[in-house]
Design an enzyme around this catalytic site. Structure first.
Site, short mmCIF file in Angstrom:
data_model
loop_
_atom_site.label_atom_id
_atom_site.label_comp_id
_atom_site.label_asym_id
_atom_site.label_seq_id
_atom_site.Cartn_x
_atom_site.Cartn_y
_atom_site.Cartn_z
N HIS A 295 72.59 37.72 56.72
CA HIS A 295 72.93 38.73 55.55
C HIS A 295 73.44 37.93 54.32
O HIS A 295 72.83 38.30 53.20
CB HIS A 295 73.98 39.71 56.00
CG HIS A 295 73.40 40.68 57.26
ND1 HIS A 295 73.18 40.17 58.32
CD2 HIS A 295 73.19 42.18 57.16
CE1 HIS A 295 72.67 41.28 59.05
NE2 HIS A 295 72.87 42.47 58.25
N HIS A 338 79.83 39.37 61.35
CA HIS A 338 79.77 37.75 61.54
C HIS A 338 81.12 36.95 61.39
O HIS A 338 82.26 37.83 60.83
CB HIS A 338 78.86 37.40 60.24
CG HIS A 338 77.80 37.27 60.51
ND1 HIS A 338 76.65 36.11 61.15
CD2 HIS A 338 76.45 37.99 60.25
CE1 HIS A 338 75.49 36.68 61.36
NE2 HIS A 338 75.22 37.69 60.54
N ASP A 342 80.49 31.74 59.35
CA ASP A 342 79.19 32.06 59.42
C ASP A 342 79.00 32.41 58.08
O ASP A 342 77.81 31.74 57.45
CB ASP A 342 78.77 33.22 60.12
CG ASP A 342 79.13 32.94 61.60
OD1 ASP A 342 79.24 31.66 62.04
OD2 ASP A 342 78.90 34.08 62.40
#
Length: 418
Positions: A295, A338, A342
């Site tokens: 993302h 996440h 990350d």
């Protein structure tokens, strides 16, 4: 200031007159040349003596000019070279031209035996027209198609890696989320992940519009395909080698099959591709794709495209894109989609890859191998060089209408640089 001298009659002894006025000064073939017509041996001497005795100014001037004349003067008449002398002295030149030199300059090529025609030391050099130094930006549609295939292959590789990682994810009931400074202090909100993915769709569509209307759209989209392919390839490796526990306690994960057959992996890959890797459409039900955040990669990459290839003066668009990226990343963390590490790794890898790639692309010297070009040691440098070797410089920010219709948008007009 010139002093006025009145003629004074001076009587000189004949011996002194002979000593001052040497007859050879008025001879025809003397060392310094002659100003007057040829005279007899006795006639010239008598005329000089008479002029000296009578105080005639013309006679004295002729005698003084004879003795003051320098041997460096050209043998041309004084009346012809007078202007040349004055112009040469005034301009500070060390050389003077005579009539022959002027004729040679005016008519180069008069001597057929000499290649450039003149024996006066002037050489005519034919200089070729300068080469074009304008950078060229070829479309190279075939390379763009290859870059698209490169991206698709690596996207499939990423989804295949996720399909296999799902079977290796630690059991949620046995292993809780890892300690995280942000997730431990924020209550998970499932709706926040949907907000993040809506922002992803908005940002990616805005970046696509800018690419479509860019004049050099094939070069730009080729770069985007190549960068996304590299990011997907590295992500498929990082999330496979180290599998982290599930960060969210509420996110739905499909049950494990305890089997990694090629058929099972293929089915999962097709399911993930049909949903473009998003959870909002219910296709992404597999867990374990943490390091690093996909993302965040898409959000940051969309912002970089807008910032780099949109007009410079569109500051509100740049600020809005940056704000959307920030909100989208925050929503990922709020949803516990996440870990914080990350997101940080995804931001760092995406921006460093973008900056390095465009630094190489915008500097022709860095496209060549050399002992001081350490960027040429990157493992993907060969791929980069193949796709960018014909791009002649920094891609300008120019835009045009991409379709062959309507014709009123295709009227000839200068490209607008922003």
């Amino acid at each position: 200031m010139h002093k006025l001298r009145l003629p004074v009659k001076v009587e000189l002894p004949s011996a002194l007159a002979r000593m001052v006025l040497d007859p050879k000064a008025t001879s025809l073939h003397n060392d310094y040349g002659s100003f007057d017509r040829p005279l007899g041996a006795g006639e010239g001497h008598e005329r000089d003596v008479e002029a000296a005795v009578d105080g005639s100014s013309s006679g004295m001037a002729q005698s003084s000019d004879v003795y003051q004349r320098q041997p460096l003067l050209p043998g041309a008449p004084l009346s012809k070279s007078k202007d040349k002398w004055s112009s040469g002295v005034a301009s500070g030149s060390d050389y003077y031209e005579d009539d022959e030199d002027e004729k040679d300059i005016e008519g180069l090529g008069r001597h057929p035996g000499i290649p450039n025609g003149s024996g006066s030391g002037i050489v005519k050099i034919d200089i070729p027209a300068p080469l074009r130094e304008e950078p060229r930006f070829p479309k190279e549609k075939w390379k763009t198609f290859l870059a698209f295939l490169f991206m698709v292959v690596n996207f499939i590789l990423t989804t295949a890696s996720l399909a296999m990682v799902h079977e290796r994810v630690p059991d949620r009931n046995a292993y809780g989320p890892l300690p995280d400074v942000v997730l431990d202090n924020v209550v998970a909100q499932d709706w926040a992940l949907n907000v993040s993915e809506v922002l992803i769709m908005i940002m990616s569509n805005c970046a696509m519009v800018i690419i479509i209307f860019h004049k050099h759209r094939f070069i730009v989209v080729r770069r985007i395909f190549l960068l996304m392919g590299l990011l997907y390839m590295m992500r498929s490796v990082t999330m496979y080698v180290t599998v982290l526990p599930i960060a969210s306690k509420t996110y739905y994960c499909s049950p494990k099959a305890n089997n990694t057959s090629p058929l099972l992996v293929t089915k999962r890959v097709l399911q993930l591709i049909s949903g473009f890797g998003l959870s909002i459409n219910g296709k992404h039900t597999y867990c374990g794709d943490y390091i690093y955040s996909g993302h965040t990669v898409v959000l940051v990459l969309s912002y970089l495209i807008i910032k780099e290839y949109s007009p410079k003066k569109c500051h509100p668009i740049h600020w809005g894109a940056g704000l959307a990226v920030l909100v989208g990343v925050i929503m990922v963390l709020v949803a516990h989609g996440h870990y914080t590490v990350d997101v940080l790794i995804a931001y760092y890898v995406t921006t460093r890859l973008w900056y390095i790639y465009h630094t190489l692309a915008n500097n022709p010297n860095l496209k060549q191998y050399g002992p001081n070009n350490f960027l040429a040691r990157l493992w993907w440098f060969h791929i980069f060089k193949y796709f960018e070797k014909n791009v002649g410089g920094t891609v300008p920010r120019q835009y045009d209408w991409p379709l062959p219709w309507p014709r009123r948008f295709l009227a000839k007009h200068p490209n607008r640089d922003s």
